[in-house]
Design an enzyme around this catalytic site. Structure first.
Site, PDB file in Angstrom:
ATOM      1  N   SER A 287      -4.915 -10.922   6.051  1.00 19.56           N
ATOM      2  CA  SER A 287      -4.015 -10.500   4.941  1.00 19.56           C
ATOM      3  C   SER A 287      -2.967 -11.355   5.107  1.00 19.56           C
ATOM      4  O   SER A 287      -2.997 -12.741   4.741  1.00 19.56           O
ATOM      5  CB  SER A 287      -3.659  -8.837   4.962  1.00 19.56           C
ATOM      6  OG  SER A 287      -2.959  -8.706   3.647  1.00 19.56           O
TER       7      SER A 287
ATOM      8  N   ASN B  25      -9.689 -11.467   4.645  1.00 17.88           N
ATOM      9  CA  ASN B  25      -9.094 -10.727   3.484  1.00 17.88           C
ATOM     10  C   ASN B  25      -7.815 -11.596   2.979  1.00 17.88           C
ATOM     11  O   ASN B  25      -6.737 -10.962   2.800  1.00 17.88           O
ATOM     12  CB  ASN B  25      -8.838  -9.270   3.738  1.00 17.88           C
ATOM     13  CG  ASN B  25     -10.047  -8.534   4.162  1.00 17.88           C
ATOM     14  OD1 ASN B  25     -10.331  -8.403   5.339  1.00 17.88           O
ATOM     15  ND2 ASN B  25     -10.541  -7.781   3.344  1.00 17.88           N
TER      16      ASN B  25
ATOM     17  N   HIS C 248     -10.501  -3.719   2.054  1.00 20.17           N
ATOM     18  CA  HIS C 248      -9.357  -4.617   2.747  1.00 20.17           C
ATOM     19  C   HIS C 248      -9.408  -4.694   4.209  1.00 20.17           C
ATOM     20  O   HIS C 248      -9.042  -5.844   4.741  1.00 20.17           O
ATOM     21  CB  HIS C 248      -7.998  -4.428   2.215  1.00 20.17           C
ATOM     22  CG  HIS C 248      -6.956  -5.537   2.272  1.00 20.17           C
ATOM     23  ND1 HIS C 248      -7.027  -6.813   1.907  1.00 20.17           N
ATOM     24  CD2 HIS C 248      -5.980  -5.498   3.253  1.00 20.17           C
ATOM     25  CE1 HIS C 248      -5.889  -7.460   2.344  1.00 20.17           C
ATOM     26  NE2 HIS C 248      -5.197  -6.592   3.216  1.00 20.17           N
TER      27      HIS C 248
END
Length: 277
Positions: free
Chosen positions: A107, A131, A252
Site C-alpha cells: 500500500s 496492493n 487489500h
C-alpha cells in the site's frame, strides 16, 4: 517474537523486538543472506508482515521497518509528501549500510518502494508492490483526498478501512482484528501526514516504470477496490521485467489473509535472476 492479546482474548498480537536506527527508524531484523526490506502501509506497523518475516527469515536477511510515526519510528514533519518518505527510506538504507536490497512494500509502502527504485535504482535488486496504487481515476482521487482532509477534523477512521480492506470470511477474522487494533493505536498527526502523502502520491513516480530494469512484482487482491487488479496490470505492462499477479477472492491485506499464496509469489520473485550488469 513476543505475543500480546486483544481485549476479546481470542486474537494474539505478534510483537517483534526492535532496534532504533540513527535516523530514528525502528526496525526488526532476522536471518541471513540477501537483504529483504519490508515496508508496511498507512496505519499499520512492521508486525503486519509477520507471516513473511517468519518464512523469509529462514532464507534471507529480513529487515522490517516501521514507517515514520508508526510503531516506534520517529515521525516526519507534518505535511511531508511521498518524496520525503522516499528520502527517509534512502537514509534508512544508509544508516544500516545496505548497498543493495530486495524491497517489498504494501500500500503506502508500495509507493515508497516504487519511489526508491525510481530515485536510487542502483540500490534495488528487485522490487515488489503489494496492493499498490497507480494513477487513480478522478472519482478515486477525489475520495482519497476527502478521506485525507477529514483526519484533522474528525480523527482516524477505523471502520472505513476495515470495511474496504476485508470481507467477512473466516480468513479475514484475525487480520481484521489486528488491523483495527493497529489503526486504533495510531497517532493522529503521524497518520494524517502518511495518509496525505499516500493520497497525493499515486502519480509522483508513476511514469518511471519504463526505466526500471530489475525484476518487479505487482501483486494485489481481485476484490481490492482501491489498489485494483487493473492498476497492477498497468504497472507491469510498463515495466520491462514486470509481472502482475492477482490473488483471487481477497482484498487489500492479502499478505495476511492469503499469506501462503503471497509467500509463494514472493519466493518466485526473489528467485528471479537480476539483469546482467
Amino acid at each position: 517474537m513476543a505475543v500480546a492479546t486483544l481485549p476479546d482474548q481470542t486474537v494474539p498480537i505478534p510483537v517483534f523486538e526492535r532496534r532504533i536506527a540513527a535516523n530514528g527508524a525502528a526496525y526488526h531484523e532476522c536471518g541471513k543472506g540477501e537483504p529483504l526490506v519490508l515496508i508496511h502501509g498507512v496505519g499499520m506497523r512492521l508486525e503486519a508482515w509477520a507471516p513473511q518475516i517468519e518464512v523469509f527469515g529462514a532464507t534471507h536477511r529480513v529487515i522490517a521497518v516501521d514507517m515514520p510515526g508508526h510503531g516506534q519510528s520517529a515521525p516526519l514533519p507534518p505535511g511531508s509528501d511521498l518524496v520525503a518518505f522516499v528520502a527517509w527510506f534512502g537514509a534508512f538504507l544508509d544508516v544500516l549500510s545496505l548497498d543493495r536490497v530486495n524491497v517489498a512494500g504494501h500500500s503506502m509502502g508500495a509507493l515508497v518502494s516504487g519511489g526508491a527504485v525510481a530515485v536510487f535504482p542502483e540500490r534495488i535488486r528487485r522490487v515488489a508492490l503489494l496492493n499498490g496504487v497507480f494513477c487513480r481515476d478522478t472519482a478515486a482521487k477525489k475520495a482519497v483526498l476527502a478521506r485525507a482532509a477529514s483526519i484533522e477534523a474528525h480523527g482516524i477512521d477505523v471502520d472505513g478501512p476495515v470495511q474496504r480492506w476485508f470481507d467477512d470470511g473466516e480468513a479475514s477474522r484475525k487480520p481484521r482484528a489486528l488491523t483495527r487494533a493497529w489503526l486504533s493505536g495510531m497517532d493522529r498527526q503521524a497518520y494524517a501526514t502518511a495518509y496525505g502523502a499516500f493520497a497525493g502520491g499515486d502519480a509522483t513516480y508513476a511514469h518511471e516504470w519504463a526505466g526500471v530494469k530489475c525484476p518487479a512484482l505487482f501483486l494485489t487482491g481481485s476484490g481490492d477496490p482501491n489498489s485494483t487488479p487493473d492498476m497492477a496490470r498497468q504497472m507491469a505492462a510498463l515495466t520491462p521485467r514486470g509481472v502482475a499477479r492477482i490473488i483471487q477472492g481477497h482484498r487489500h491485506m492479502v499478505n495476511l489473509t492469503a499469506a501462503e499464496a503471497v509467500n509463494a509469489l514472493l519466493r518466485e520473485w526473489l528467485a528471479t535472476p537480476e539483469p546482467a550488469s
